[in-house]
Design a protein around this motif. Structure first.
Motif, short mmCIF file in Angstrom:
data_model
loop_
_atom_site.label_atom_id
_atom_site.label_comp_id
_atom_site.label_asym_id
_atom_site.label_seq_id
_atom_site.Cartn_x
_atom_site.Cartn_y
_atom_site.Cartn_z
N VAL A 5 -2.82 2.34 -0.48
CA VAL A 5 -2.37 2.55 -1.99
C VAL A 5 -1.37 3.85 -2.09
O VAL A 5 -0.44 3.70 -2.85
N THR A 42 2.09 3.18 -1.76
CA THR A 42 3.03 2.05 -2.64
C THR A 42 3.67 3.05 -3.62
O THR A 42 3.49 4.22 -4.18
N ASN A 43 4.66 2.29 -4.17
CA ASN A 43 5.41 3.16 -5.54
C ASN A 43 5.30 2.64 -6.62
O ASN A 43 5.52 3.32 -7.51
N VAL A 62 5.44 -6.67 -1.30
CA VAL A 62 3.92 -6.50 -1.91
C VAL A 62 2.80 -6.44 -1.01
O VAL A 62 2.87 -7.13 -0.06
#
Length: 160
Positions: free
Chosen positions: A49, A52-53, A25
């Motif tokens: 960002v 990220t998934n 995270v």
């Protein structure tokens, strides 16, 4: 200055959510209006960002504007879309924090009501008491497993 964020460097952590299961995270600070144009720490954080998934949008439920409870959420999503259309299409989980406070718990009802259906359910937590955190972590882990599985299916289909 009195910025609406305090994190100057994204913080990474590993979260375990089951036997042998974990995910990384990244704590990315709130984005201000104009971030897509580089205002605040805009471009610096928006590039993070992009990698990220799944986006977890954390809302301070104790401080929402009751006339427009999703104002900050809308601003961030607009900035994501203006920076890169793919960001706006990333899966997202919306979380209301501070349900340990009476106004936070009360405001979650309004947030849940106003949240567009495609972003429901609204997840509620208390960072102070950890109420709802374990359930949220499980939800995130499950959602990430589904995203990975869907990508594998797409790759297999493309390679066939």
């Amino acid at each position: 200055a009195d910025y609406p964020f305090t994190t100057l460097v994204p913080n990474l952590g590993v979260v375990g959510y089951g036997e042998g299961k974990s995910f990384v995270v990244a704590d990315i600070p709130g984005l201000i209006e104009g971030a897509h144009e580089g205002h605040g720490l805009g471009h610096k954080f928006l590039r993070h960002v992009m990698r990220t998934n799944l986006l977890i949008h954390l809302i301070d439920a104790s401080k929402i504007d009751r006339d427009d409870p999703l104002a900050d959420w809308k601003t961030v999503n607009r900035e994501l879309a203006l920076f890169d259309r793919e960001l706006a299409e990333k899966p997202q989980i919306v979380v209301a924090n501070k349900i340990d406070l009476p106004e936070g718990r009360e405001n979650t009802k309004l947030l849940a009501q106003k949240l567009p259906k495609e972003f429901r359910p609204l997840h509620t937590i208390s960072g102070a008491t950890t109420e709802g955190v374990k359930k949220l972590v499980q939800t995130i882990g499950s959602k990430l497993e589904n995203i990975r599985r869907d990508r594998e299916v797409e790759r297999d289909a493309a390679g066939a």
